[in-house]
Design an enzyme around this catalytic site. Structure first.
Site, PDB file in Angstrom:
ATOM      1  N   SER A  39       0.814  -1.275   0.000  1.00  0.00           N
ATOM      2  CA  SER A  39      -0.023   0.115  -0.091  1.00  0.00           C
ATOM      3  C   SER A  39       0.786   1.372   0.036  1.00  0.00           C
ATOM      4  O   SER A  39       0.311   2.159  -0.635  1.00  0.00           O
ATOM      5  CB  SER A  39      -1.066  -0.105   1.230  1.00  0.00           C
ATOM      6  OG  SER A  39      -2.074  -1.114   1.146  1.00  0.00           O
ATOM      7  N   HIS A  42       1.812   1.896  -3.360  1.00  0.00           N
ATOM      8  CA  HIS A  42       0.961   2.602  -4.127  1.00  0.00           C
ATOM      9  C   HIS A  42       0.545   3.777  -3.960  1.00  0.00           C
ATOM     10  O   HIS A  42       0.588   4.926  -4.979  1.00  0.00           O
ATOM     11  CB  HIS A  42      -0.538   2.046  -3.911  1.00  0.00           C
ATOM     12  CG  HIS A  42      -0.709   0.652  -4.447  1.00  0.00           C
ATOM     13  ND1 HIS A  42      -0.282   0.239  -5.466  1.00  0.00           N
ATOM     14  CD2 HIS A  42      -1.422  -0.651  -3.867  1.00  0.00           C
ATOM     15  CE1 HIS A  42      -0.523  -1.309  -5.666  1.00  0.00           C
ATOM     16  NE2 HIS A  42      -1.295  -1.632  -4.620  1.00  0.00           N
TER      17      HIS A  42
END
Length: 339
Positions: A39, A42
């Site tokens: 994450s 990202h």
């Protein structure tokens, strides 16, 4: 103290700010290790849908208690701890029914609120979990992703004696494999398209590993488990191919658990899902009891974290850590930042 700031995608800065003072009910933690997860990647690439810039990252962490307010009990100065990064409202239906990981207003440190990527971090004592003295700071920073895997195990229920297939041998997949075995699963088969990751999974306890670029999943699931196939299939890859494999090859009336986050809208065969009366479960983060189980399994030697630690970077080399992950994507599991 220094605080990391992601000003924009691909742009990391450091800001000098005062060391925070503890408010009532808070603890001041000297941060020692920060783990980088998918994450975070990202966010670095500007592809996380639920963040705004600038932000301070850091949700997989360990550190040492250096100060605490008078109201705090159960923690002491010098104690080794990790932090649970969920910020929830305590008022919505999930929160009032014990499922605060599904809070209608959930925020996560390092994404929607300030993360712990700084030399010191003031945080509510309720978010702080003690670590055993025997546990290293490296291991402590990996309790958060391990708790994800532990929670995913529990989404199925009692896995004792069960035959399990795990699709995707990334960090969460390999942690899940180990957690399943720690909870008593009889056999765990793992698939991936990387021989490197599959060998690592094998060394961490997977009973069977298969590269689905080279073999047909439909054949190997029967080869491993017989005509009755797997009792449960976990998707830790999160794409149409792996979910398609799971739906097409699950035993009728069995369970699929989606652990990975799909990057795009899925295109899967729901008619087959329906025709086989499959139960499709999902898994979202963790709760405090998952942290406690994760810590216990590591302390008991049932889960190995060290094989998943790929490389360390100094705090000021945060950007170099991201570049390393980009350049060594297949062979990188967990990169740790030393604060």
């Amino acid at each position: 103290m220094l605080q990391e700031i992601m000003a924009a995608p691909y742009e990391i800065q450091f800001k000098e700010i005062p060391i925070p003072k503890v408010e009532p009910g808070q603890v001041l933690v000297r941060i020692k290790r920060i783990g980088v997860c998918g994450s975070d990647i990202h966010v670095y690439h500007g592809k996380h849908p639920y963040v705004t810039y600038p932000l301070t990252q850091g949700h997989e962490v360990s550190g040492e208690v250096v100060s605490l307010s008078e109201e705090v009990t159960g923690l002491v100065i010098g104690q080794k701890v990790t932090i649970e990064p969920q910020v929830y409202c305590n008022h919505c239906y999930p929160c009032t029914h014990g499922k605060y990981n599904l809070c209608e207003n959930l925020q996560v440190m390092g994404f929607q609120t300030v993360g712990a990527s700084s030399e010191y971090f003031a945080v509510d004592a309720s978010k702080v979990t003690p670590l055993p003295d025997s546990m290293t700071y490296d291991e402590g920073a990996m309790i958060e992703p391990l708790a994800v895997a532990v929670h995913a195990c529990k989404r199925y229920g009692d896995v004792r004696g069960k035959k399990v297939a795990v699709l995707g041998a990334g960090p969460i997949g390999i942690l899940l494999c180990q957690a399943l075995k720690a909870f008593g699963a009889a056999q765990v088969m793992m698939t991936d398209v990387s021989d490197y990751r599959l060998e690592l999974a094998k060394s961490c306890g997977a009973d069977y590993v298969y590269n689905t670029k080279k073999v047909d999943f439909a054949n190997v699931v029967v080869e491993c488990f017989g005509e009755d196939k797997a009792d449960v299939i976990y998707d830790c890859a999160g794409n149409d191919i792996t979910m398609g494999q799971a739906i097409s090859n699950a035993r009728k009336g069995s369970v699929i658990v989606l652990v990975a986050v799909f990057a795009d809208l899925a295109k899967v065969d729901l008619a087959k899902l329906n025709d086989s009366e499959l139960d499709l479960y999902t898994s979202m983060m963790y709760r405090h009891e998952d942290y406690l189980d994760a810590i216990r399994f590591v302390e008991e030697g049932k889960i190995q974290l060290k094989p998943l630690m790929s490389k360390h970077f100094p705090f000021k080399d945060y950007k170099e850590a991201y570049k390393y992950i980009e350049d060594h994507h297949e062979t990188t599991m967990k990169v740790l930042i030393d604060v």
